[in-house]
Design a protein around this motif. Structure first.
Motif, PDB file in Angstrom:
ATOM      1  N   ASP A  66       0.870  -1.188   0.000  1.00 28.92           N
ATOM      2  CA  ASP A  66       0.000   0.000   0.000  1.00 28.92           C
ATOM      3  C   ASP A  66       0.906   1.236   0.000  1.00 28.92           C
ATOM      4  O   ASP A  66       2.078   1.155   0.364  1.00 28.92           O
ATOM      5  N   LEU A  67       0.366   2.356  -0.468  1.00 31.73           N
ATOM      6  CA  LEU A  67       1.212   3.553  -0.549  1.00 31.73           C
ATOM      7  C   LEU A  67       1.142   4.404   0.696  1.00 31.73           C
ATOM      8  O   LEU A  67       2.136   4.891   1.193  1.00 31.73           O
ATOM      9  N   THR A  96      -3.237  -0.134  -4.145  1.00 29.10           N
ATOM     10  CA  THR A  96      -3.593   1.113  -3.445  1.00 29.10           C
ATOM     11  C   THR A  96      -4.956   1.636  -3.867  1.00 29.10           C
ATOM     12  O   THR A  96      -5.526   1.210  -4.875  1.00 29.10           O
ATOM     13  N   THR A  97      -5.472   2.546  -3.079  1.00 29.06           N
ATOM     14  CA  THR A  97      -6.735   3.191  -3.405  1.00 29.06           C
ATOM     15  C   THR A  97      -6.529   4.323  -4.384  1.00 29.06           C
ATOM     16  O   THR A  97      -7.423   4.708  -5.125  1.00 29.06           O
ATOM     17  N   SER A  98      -5.313   4.874  -4.362  1.00 29.62           N
ATOM     18  CA  SER A  98      -5.048   6.076  -5.169  1.00 29.62           C
ATOM     19  C   SER A  98      -5.032   5.769  -6.655  1.00 29.62           C
ATOM     20  O   SER A  98      -4.498   4.767  -7.095  1.00 29.62           O
ATOM     21  N   ASN A  99      -5.651   6.675  -7.399  1.00 31.83           N
ATOM     22  CA  ASN A  99      -5.598   6.542  -8.855  1.00 31.83           C
ATOM     23  C   ASN A  99      -4.886   7.760  -9.465  1.00 31.83           C
ATOM     24  O   ASN A  99      -5.041   8.071 -10.622  1.00 31.83           O
ATOM     25  N   ARG A 117      -5.158  -0.773  -8.705  1.00 30.08           N
ATOM     26  CA  ARG A 117      -5.997   0.083  -7.881  1.00 30.08           C
ATOM     27  C   ARG A 117      -7.069  -0.781  -7.225  1.00 30.08           C
ATOM     28  O   ARG A 117      -7.749  -1.579  -7.889  1.00 30.08           O
ATOM     29  N   LYS A 118      -7.222  -0.624  -5.920  1.00 30.01           N
ATOM     30  CA  LYS A 118      -8.250  -1.420  -5.224  1.00 30.01           C
ATOM     31  C   LYS A 118      -9.621  -0.906  -5.615  1.00 30.01           C
ATOM     32  O   LYS A 118      -9.950   0.262  -5.358  1.00 30.01           O
TER      33      LYS A 118
END
Lengths: 149, 482
Positions: A66-67, A96-99, A117-118
């Motif tokens: 994860d970031l 990660t969630t970030s796009n 991306r999650k």
């Protein structure tokens, strides 16, 4: 396949549970070592601190990173992994969630092997994890570890 | 110097000097010559008168005794006077007694020219002067003496005078020229200095210099004073302008820094939104599904329906967050201007739409060779949104027709996307381009209401605009400029 360890670096306990559930749903029974911040992840990889007793000859088959992490963030962890001769060839998948475009550029720039991306929808997340497992645990042939040469 | 060119002040001054000197000298010479000619003429007449009286008294005896020979001898003595050209002794009755002519015989005047009682008569002819005197003996007139003298001496004198005057005039002119040339340097030096300062100022824009004020004549002193006063004002204004500019620059820097800070804040905000807002959604959806999967059998139909609704709302929120992030990204990303082929983009979007929903019977008319200047990625977002909308809002019709093309209006290139779908009530057209504004219910046509806001913002950033025309169930046409 069973003896291969997956290192999951994730600080969000919900995401940890969901990731483990997604792995189980896909019948991926590998041992998952969970590090809850960047320092813990590096301790595990470099056999220091609580992990000093670990066998340094064994390395995870894949690292799910994860970031956004406490203490050291994902990019810093990736930088340390890539700058050590013992760990620089380990497959690292940024999960990660970030796009954000900038995050992808930085991630690949630091030598990430993959950037996933999650998805919000759990069904999609399960299928993403399934494909990750299929690829990194079954299909992909890692570089031999330096100690085993 | 060319005649049409404006003469320099120096040459004008020189010319004026020389002209004034010449005029003064000429007038002086003329007056002097005139005075001298008049005086000389009078002295000639006086000499002639003396000669006549001498001749008259010498000839008294000859007249009284009627001795022509003696009279002739007396007149012959006039040979010694080179100017006398002729003379005559008249008897009392007015007849010529004896005559004398130097060269050729000349006409003699009648004695009647002398008025009775007059002592002497003289008159001027062409180049000579004539004089007539009575000869008196014992108070009785016994005859007359007439002498004609040439004025050659006078003319010779006049010629000499003119020659000398011309010489003096010439000399004086040369002297005036020389003096004027040597003095003009001194006189014009302050003007030159002033002009030099003015030139230096206009070239270097240095308003701090001043024209030298010392040793200049009174009138120039005023000019130099006024000039320097002007410079003081300009310098002051210059300083004020510079101060104002510095102040402005400072303010711009401040604002730029504030903007950069705000932009950075916005970036970290959207990063935070992208990361932190989505994570809880994933948990909600993930655990809802886990509950459904693990305990679905023990849940009632209502509970399962509620979980379905929770999951649908979660998905929808995820879409909203993604759209919002796109909108924010469109606002702050850098625009690269290049020639963009919109026809190709429209074709690609059409292909994607057909792939996603191959069951639809949609006719697409995409005009050939439509181009625009702008950012290729952002213009793709524009066409993607507009064509997807056309695709979406025609979905309730069994068949549909979508058009993309361009037209010219008053020199502006206007692009349009036209469909024959559900359309909208033109009364709400103003709401179309606001974020989260929707003219249709989500159950009717799905969407977040961010697409057209994004399109609007992209076109604004390109300096273009967008507007739409429609009627309910008669399709909609979106026009835009880039």
């Amino acid at each position: 396949m069973d003896d291969q360890v997956i290192l999951l670096v994730e600080d969000n306990p919900d995401d940890e549970v969901l990731t483990l559930r997604a792995l189980k749903k896909n019948q991926i029974m590998n041992e998952v070592v969970v590090a809850r911040d960047g320092v813990e992840a590096l301790d595990y990889l470099f056999c220091q601190g609580p992990h000093s007793a670990r066998n340094p000859g064994e390395m995870p088959q894949v690292i799910l990173l994860d970031l956004k992490l406490p203490k050291l963030d994902g990019f810093e962890v990736l930088r340390r992994i890539r700058s050590s001769p013992r760990t620089r060839l380990l497959p690292v998948v940024i999960l990660t969630t970030s796009n954000e475009e900038q995050d992808r550029i930085t991630g690949y720039g630091l030598g990430a092997n993959s950037y996933v991306r999650k998805p919000v929808e759990f069904g999609e997340f399960v299928s993403a994890v399934k494909q990750l497992g299929l690829y990194w645990l079954l299909l992909n042939q890692n570089a031999p570890l330096p100690g085993r040469l | 110097m060319h005649l049409l060119q404006p003469a320099s002040l120096a040459s004008r001054l020189t010319r004026m000097n020389v002209l004034v000197s010449a005029t003064a000298l000429f007038l002086a010479c003329a007056a002097f010559v005139a005075f001298d000619v008049i005086t000389f003429r009078q002295s000639i007449v006086r000499n002639l008168s003396v000669q006549a009286q001498v001749l008259g008294s010498t000839s008294v005896a000859s007249l009284v005794f009627n001795d022509r020979d003696s009279a002739q001898k007396t007149l012959a003595a006039l040979h010694a006077a080179p100017d006398v050209v002729s003379a005559c002794l008249y008897s009392a009755d007015g007849r010529p007694f004896v005559e004398y002519h130097r060269d050729v015989p000349r006409g003699l005047p009648p004695v009647a020219r002398l008025q009775p009682g007059e002592q002497e008569a003289y008159w001027f002819g062409h180049g000579d002067v004539m004089l007539l005197d009575p000869i008196v003996f014992q108070s009785e007139p016994i005859g007359y003496i007439y002498i004609e003298s040439s004025l050659d001496a006078l003319w010779a004198r006049v010629r000499l005078y003119l020659f000398i005057s011309a010489g003096v005039l010439l000399g004086a002119l040369v002297a005036a020229l020389a003096v004027s040339l040597s003095f003009r340097k001194v006189t014009l030096q302050p003007i030159h200095a002033l002009a030099e300062v003015a030139r230096a100022i206009s070239q270097d824009r240095n308003y701090a210099v001043r024209a030298p004020a010392g040793g200049v004549p009174l009138e120039l002193g005023d000019l130099v004073g006024a000039f320097n006063g002007m410079l003081v004002q300009i310098e002051q204004r210059d300083r004020e302008l510079r101060d104002a500019r510095d102040e402005l620059e400072h303010r711009v820097e401040l604002r730029t820094a504030e903007l950069a800070a705000a932009n950075k804040e916005l970036e970290s905000f959207s990063y935070s939104v992208s990361h932190d807002l989505r994570a809880p959604l994933r948990s909600i959806d993930g655990f809802s599904l886990a509950l459904l999967q693990d305990y679905g059998d023990s849940l009632g139909a209502d509970a399962r329906d509620y979980f379905g609704r929770i999951r649908a709302a979660t998905r929808r929120m995820g879409l909203l967050i993604d759209d919002l992030l796109n909108l924010a990204r469109v606002t702050r990303c850098e625009i690269r201007h290049e020639r963009v082929n919109l026809t190709d983009i429209a074709r690609a979007v059409e292909a994607d739409l057909r792939k996603a929903d191959s069951s639809r019977a949609v006719e697409c008319h995409i005009q050939e060779g439509v181009e625009a200047e702008g950012d290729v990625h952002l213009l793709r977002v524009v066409l993607d949104n507009l064509l997807s909308n056309a695709w979406k809002y025609t979905s309730r019709h069994p068949s549909a027709c979508i058009e993309f093309g361009q037209m010219n209006s008053n020199g502006d290139r206007i692009y349009y996307v036209k469909d024959d779908g559900a359309g909208f009530d033109p009364a709400y057209a103003g709401k179309l381009f606001g974020a989260f504004q929707r003219l249709h219910g989500a159950s009717e046509f799905p969407g977040t209401g961010v697409g057209l806001a994004t399109v609007h913002r992209i076109l604004l950033r390109h300096g273009g605009r967008i507007w739409a025309e429609s009627e309910v169930e008669k399709g909609a046409t979106f026009y835009f400029t880039v």
